[in-house]
Enzyme design. Structure first.
Site, PDB file in Angstrom:
ATOM      1  N   HIS A  74       0.828  -1.223   0.000  1.00 59.16           N
ATOM      2  CA  HIS A  74       0.000   0.000   0.000  1.00 59.16           C
ATOM      3  C   HIS A  74       0.860   1.271   0.000  1.00 59.16           C
ATOM      4  O   HIS A  74       0.529   2.265   0.651  1.00 59.16           O
ATOM      5  CB  HIS A  74      -0.956   0.021   1.195  1.00 59.16           C
ATOM      6  CG  HIS A  74      -1.994  -1.069   1.153  1.00 59.16           C
ATOM      7  ND1 HIS A  74      -3.225  -0.903   0.584  1.00 59.16           N
ATOM      8  CD2 HIS A  74      -1.957  -2.349   1.587  1.00 59.16           C
ATOM      9  CE1 HIS A  74      -3.920  -2.036   0.689  1.00 59.16           C
ATOM     10  NE2 HIS A  74      -3.165  -2.923   1.284  1.00 59.16           N
ATOM     11  N   ASN A 147     -10.298  -2.591   2.854  1.00 62.42           N
ATOM     12  CA  ASN A 147     -10.045  -2.615   1.412  1.00 62.42           C
ATOM     13  C   ASN A 147     -11.335  -2.357   0.654  1.00 62.42           C
ATOM     14  O   ASN A 147     -12.417  -2.312   1.249  1.00 62.42           O
ATOM     15  CB  ASN A 147      -9.500  -3.989   1.000  1.00 62.42           C
ATOM     16  CG  ASN A 147      -7.999  -4.127   1.251  1.00 62.42           C
ATOM     17  OD1 ASN A 147      -7.296  -3.145   1.415  1.00 62.42           O
ATOM     18  ND2 ASN A 147      -7.532  -5.363   1.275  1.00 62.42           N
ATOM     19  N   TYR A 361       1.408  -4.065  11.969  1.00 63.74           N
ATOM     20  CA  TYR A 361       1.369  -2.652  11.570  1.00 63.74           C
ATOM     21  C   TYR A 361       2.312  -1.793  12.392  1.00 63.74           C
ATOM     22  O   TYR A 361       3.127  -1.039  11.850  1.00 63.74           O
ATOM     23  CB  TYR A 361      -0.077  -2.128  11.628  1.00 63.74           C
ATOM     24  CG  TYR A 361      -0.896  -2.660  10.475  1.00 63.74           C
ATOM     25  CD1 TYR A 361      -1.218  -4.015  10.409  1.00 63.74           C
ATOM     26  CD2 TYR A 361      -1.296  -1.857   9.434  1.00 63.74           C
ATOM     27  CE1 TYR A 361      -1.934  -4.536   9.337  1.00 63.74           C
ATOM     28  CE2 TYR A 361      -2.016  -2.362   8.359  1.00 63.74           C
ATOM     29  CZ  TYR A 361      -2.335  -3.700   8.323  1.00 63.74           C
ATOM     30  OH  TYR A 361      -3.021  -4.212   7.263  1.00 63.74           O
TER      31      TYR A 361
HETATM   32 FE1  HDD Z   1      -2.377  -4.692   5.576  1.00 61.38          FE
HETATM   33  C1  HDD Z   1      -0.862  -1.695   5.148  1.00 61.38           C
HETATM   34  C2  HDD Z   1      -5.368  -3.351   4.464  1.00 61.38           C
HETATM   35  C3  HDD Z   1      -3.845  -7.816   5.666  1.00 61.38           C
HETATM   36  C4  HDD Z   1       0.374  -5.911   7.022  1.00 61.38           C
HETATM   37  N1  HDD Z   1      -2.992  -2.889   4.911  1.00 61.38           N
HETATM   38  C5  HDD Z   1      -2.212  -1.769   4.816  1.00 61.38           C
HETATM   39  C6  HDD Z   1      -3.004  -0.668   4.344  1.00 61.38           C
HETATM   40  C7  HDD Z   1      -4.268  -1.139   4.140  1.00 61.38           C
HETATM   41  C8  HDD Z   1      -4.259  -2.536   4.509  1.00 61.38           C
HETATM   42  C9  HDD Z   1      -5.462  -0.361   3.651  1.00 61.38           C
HETATM   43  C10 HDD Z   1      -2.502   0.734   4.103  1.00 61.38           C
HETATM   44  C11 HDD Z   1      -2.835   1.644   5.238  1.00 61.38           C
HETATM   45  C12 HDD Z   1      -2.409   3.053   4.921  1.00 61.38           C
HETATM   46  O1  HDD Z   1      -3.074   3.688   4.098  1.00 61.38           O
HETATM   47  O2  HDD Z   1      -1.402   3.477   5.484  1.00 61.38           O
HETATM   48  N2  HDD Z   1      -4.213  -5.451   5.072  1.00 61.38           N
HETATM   49  C13 HDD Z   1      -5.326  -4.709   4.742  1.00 61.38           C
HETATM   50  C14 HDD Z   1      -6.473  -5.579   4.724  1.00 61.38           C
HETATM   51  C15 HDD Z   1      -6.036  -6.839   5.044  1.00 61.38           C
HETATM   52  C16 HDD Z   1      -4.625  -6.751   5.282  1.00 61.38           C
HETATM   53  C17 HDD Z   1      -7.888  -5.132   4.424  1.00 61.38           C
HETATM   54  C18 HDD Z   1      -6.813  -8.117   5.187  1.00 61.38           C
HETATM   55  C19 HDD Z   1      -8.047  -8.191   5.496  1.00 61.38           C
HETATM   56  N3  HDD Z   1      -1.835  -6.531   6.178  1.00 61.38           N
HETATM   57  C20 HDD Z   1      -2.578  -7.686   6.171  1.00 61.38           C
HETATM   58  C21 HDD Z   1      -1.854  -8.746   6.835  1.00 61.38           C
HETATM   59  C22 HDD Z   1      -0.665  -8.215   7.242  1.00 61.38           C
HETATM   60  C23 HDD Z   1      -0.668  -6.824   6.812  1.00 61.38           C
HETATM   61  C24 HDD Z   1      -2.367 -10.160   7.028  1.00 61.38           C
HETATM   62  C25 HDD Z   1       0.465  -8.848   7.978  1.00 61.38           C
HETATM   63  C26 HDD Z   1       0.333  -9.846   8.807  1.00 61.38           C
HETATM   64  N4  HDD Z   1      -0.545  -3.958   5.941  1.00 61.38           N
HETATM   65  C27 HDD Z   1       0.425  -4.633   6.585  1.00 61.38           C
HETATM   66  C28 HDD Z   1       1.662  -3.807   6.852  1.00 61.38           C
HETATM   67  C29 HDD Z   1       1.237  -2.413   6.277  1.00 61.38           C
HETATM   68  C30 HDD Z   1      -0.147  -2.687   5.722  1.00 61.38           C
HETATM   69  C31 HDD Z   1       2.913  -4.414   6.379  1.00 61.38           C
HETATM   70  C32 HDD Z   1       2.203  -1.767   5.313  1.00 61.38           C
HETATM   71  C33 HDD Z   1       2.596  -0.463   5.917  1.00 61.38           C
HETATM   72  C34 HDD Z   1       1.827  -0.354   7.124  1.00 61.38           C
HETATM   73  O3  HDD Z   1       1.109  -1.492   7.323  1.00 61.38           O
HETATM   74  O4  HDD Z   1       1.802   0.607   7.860  1.00 61.38           O
HETATM   75  O5  HDD Z   1       1.937  -3.751   8.191  1.00 61.38           O
END
Ligand code: HDD
Length: 715
Positions: A74, A147, A361
């Protein structure tokens, strides 16, 4: 007419200007006035630069460190401020303070994003979109990090790094950018049948939205609402856009990625900047213990949804985005969302995908934002009082005072900080967790195809055709025939016709469901569902009669029939549409009688993909000139190919003659619609109001996907 601009309510997150008030004087970071910002300090006018130049060194050092790590997923996004208001108190189901008072406005900051691409990648790629909302409530910040699709690729967070590694550009050459159309992604998902449902969404038009303003949002996981008596109800969150749900054509999305990589970002910015504030309604599906037992779906499985047809969505409030950020980096880039940010009255479920997110996160933000104090950045700061004994750490800016940084104590406020959990502080509902420790998935997660099938069955013919085309496109980019075969074999479990249609262009064997069943990663059980189709899963029928802010291209050259075109433009503008004139050159185009119209763009600096609809005015000389201009003909044909509404007045129809339209076809009538979404008007006989009316009626449908033989259109 533009709606009046609202004064934004969330002024607490407005950035303070850190520059000195006297902006005529440049200073160093420490306030020393700078006398010359054009020349470094040198030994003589042609001599080497001196190490001593602390002003130069400070400037370069800061510049060298301007970039921070982008989000690991993202990374590409755009955001806006706004507010949320609940319709009615929800005290029956939750004690969350911001869901009680219909008069209260809760400030929000919302970031939309693509998931795969790097920070500089294009907006319109095929991808799931992030829809992350930070509510600044009086009980702390609540983040709903969702999402634009209601399900996810995997069931357990332990697979997330694998999924992302497979989906991101391949590591040896870092290609392709922001695309799922490559071997490693399909290798992985073809071995993970649990992804199949999400793949149906990803290959559907939901993955190529027309605008962030026209997307639904989903919390995806099941959460729990808990009231002040400790009673808990399962909940799924839904955002419904006021402008309805709209997408673009795949060919258009690909072209837009080059024409305007900032297409969605610009669209959101422009809408807010011009006072057309996007709105969503927040809805909930509430599921109590009795209903849970009756549903044929495990609520903890993030690859499943609860169809609205089974549990209706209850609208609970409205969100309006009314202010653009002041500084992209400080706000959009530094905002840190975390699904673990809850407020009293909302709790997690045991969904294993969610549980992993609760760790990931904050951990990810430690390296992205450089330490444990990112919560103190203005965009992340709570609006309610914050008090804790956490101290120090990189970039600590709180200036914490006093000798006491522990609890209990007698030297400061005393030792009793505990609140009555049931009524005040955050309180985790007691859960009976007497189960063996094991690495195992519940058998109730094993149905990987029923909902993929439900999704497929619920699509219109045109939507099905788009899904097939998207699978073909992506899989045609996969070099390994083995992977392509494995994927279509999996699709055979969704629908044999779907799988065969996809396979037809991929140079592989007929799909074989039995072969899929014998392969690695395959665990499958079918849960019989009484629901064969769910109309709510189709985008058709979700169009709202609200066409405001859509863009209309008016194709014009010297000699246009000015009277009719000006009147139509006036009527379209009054209906809230944004009309832009495209001419062979900038400046003005003139009618035969010398009346003029200013051109906003030329045929070489814009393209039909930037617009939602096309108006081709009458006038023999104008039509002749446009027909000689290949880029003008291409403009009109491409708009046709992308199923956009087109209105041709009188001779304007000549531009569509390559498609077989001619004025001769509708001698009998003043206005005709010879094919869906194409309006041909004889301005001499049609009253002007009728032309706009017919064109607006065509625009209400946004896109006319039912047009036939689009592949033969030369554009
Ligand atoms: Fe995630 C970012 C949504 C599963 C780990 N995720 C991130 C963002 C969104 C989502 C909208 C961007 C937020 C922003 O605008 O800063 N992610 C989801 C949804 C998921 C999902 C709807 C499943 C239902 N995500 C998911 C899993 C993991 C992550 C299973 C790890 C175990 N997501 C992350 C992250 C991010 C992230 C690596 C990237 C940067 C951040 O968080 O701050 O931690």
């Amino acid at each position: 007419m533009s709606p009046p601009r609202r004064k934004a309510s969330n002024s607490h997150v407005t950035l303070k200007n850190t520059m000195s008030d006297n902006i005529n004087t440049l200073t160093t970071q420490h306030g020393v006035p700078i006398s010359d910002n054009h020349n470094s300090l040198k030994a003589g006018p042609r001599g080497p630069t001196l190490m001593e130049d602390f002003i130069l060194r400070e400037k370069l050092t800061h510049f060298d460190h301007e970039r921070i790590p982008e989000r690991v997923v993202h990374a590409r996004g755009a955001a806006a401020h706004g507010y949320f208001k609940v319709y009615k108190p929800l005290s029956l189901v939750t004690s969350a303070g911001f869901l009680q008072d219909p008069a209260a406005e809760t400030p929000v900051f919302v970031r939309f994003s693509t998931a795969v691409g790097a920070r500089g990648s294009a907006d319109t790629v095929r991808d799931v979109r992030g829809f992350a909302v930070k509510f600044y409530t009086q009980q702390g910040n609540y983040d709903l990090v969702g999402n634009n699709m209601p399900v996810f690729f995997i069931q357990d967070s332990i697979k997330f790094p694998d999924l992302v590694h497979a989906l991101k550009p391949e590591p040896h050459h870092e290609m392709p950018q922001a695309s799922s159309a490559h071997d490693t992604f399909w290798d992985f998902v073809s071995l993970m049948p649990e992804s199949t449902h999400m793949l149906m969404w990803l290959m559907s038009d939901r993955a190529i939205p027309r605008s962030y303003r026209m997307m639904e949002g989903f919390g995806v996981h099941t959460f729990r609402l808990v009231n002040s008596h400790g009673q808990s109800t399962f909940v799924k969150f839904h955002w419904k856009p006021k402008l309805g749900l709209h997408s673009m054509a795949w060919d258009e999305a690909e072209k837009l990625a080059g024409r305007d990589p900032d297409f969605h970002r610009r669209d959101l910015w422009d809408a807010i900047d011009s006072g057309h504030f996007p709105e969503w309604e927040l809805g909930v599906q509430l599921i109590d213990a009795r209903q849970e037992a009756e549903l044929n779906v495990d609520l903890l499985d993030a690859t499943k949804l609860i169809p609205e047809e089974l549990v209706p969505i209850l609208p609970i409030g409205r969100m309006v985005l009314n202010r653009n950020p002041d500084n992209f980096f400080a706000e959009t880039e530094q905002v840190a969302f975390n699904p673990g940010h809850l407020v009293p009255g909302i709790e997690f479920s045991n969904d294993p995908l969610l549980q992993g997110r609760l760790f990931s996160y904050a951990d990810s933000q430690l390296s992205r934002l450089g330490g444990p104090n990112a919560h103190a950045l203005p965009i992340n700061r709570a609006v309610c009082p914050v008090h804790h004994f956490q101290r120090d750490g990189l970039h600590q800016s709180a200036g914490q005072k006093g000798r006491v940084a522990y609890e209990p104590n007698t030297l400061a406020r005393g030792s009793e900080f505990r609140l009555d959990g049931a009524t005040h502080g955050f309180h985790s509902s007691p859960d009976d967790l007497q189960s063996p420790k094991l690495r195992q998935r519940s058998a109730s997660f094993d149905d990987h195809f029923s909902q993929a099938k439900l999704f497929w069955n619920s699509q219109s013919q045109a939507e099905k055709a788009h899904v097939v085309a998207a699978f073909r496109f992506d899989l045609s980019k996969v070099e390994s025939t083995e992977i392509r075969q494995r994927m279509v074999d999996n699709l055979a479990h969704v629908d044999m016709k779907l799988a065969s249609r996809v396979a037809a262009q991929l140079g592989i064997h007929t799909p074989d469901a039995a072969a899929a069943a014998g392969r690695l990663g395959y665990r499958h059980q079918t849960m019989q569902s009484e629901l064969q189709e769910a109309p709510s899963l189709s985008m058709v029928g979700r169009y709202k009669p609200d066409i405001r802010t859509r863009k209309v291209a008016v194709l014009a050259a010297d000699g246009i029939d000015m009277i009719s075109v000006k009147r139509v433009i006036q009527e379209l503008t009054a209906a809230g549409l944004h009309c832009k004139v495209i001419g062979p050159h900038l400046g003005h185009v003139a009618s035969a009688t010398g009346r003029t119209l200013a051109a906003d763009y030329t045929f070489s600096n814009t393209a039909s993909v930037m617009f939602d609809a096309v108006l081709i005015p009458g006038g023999v000389a104008s039509a002749d000139e446009l027909c000689r201009l290949g880029s003008a003909v291409h403009f009109a044909l491409e708009a046709y190919k992308h199923c956009k509404p087109i209105c041709a007045i009188n001779e304007g129809v000549l531009l569509l003659s390559a498609l077989g339209f001619s004025m001769g076809m509708q001698k009998e009538t003043a206005i005709s619609v010879p094919t869906p979404g194409v309006v041909i008007a004889d301005s001499q006989r049609a009253l002007q109001g009728q032309i706009s009316q017919a064109f607006i009626a065509a625009m209400l449908q946004h896109r006319h996907w039912d047009r036939i033989n689009l592949d033969s259109v030369p554009a």
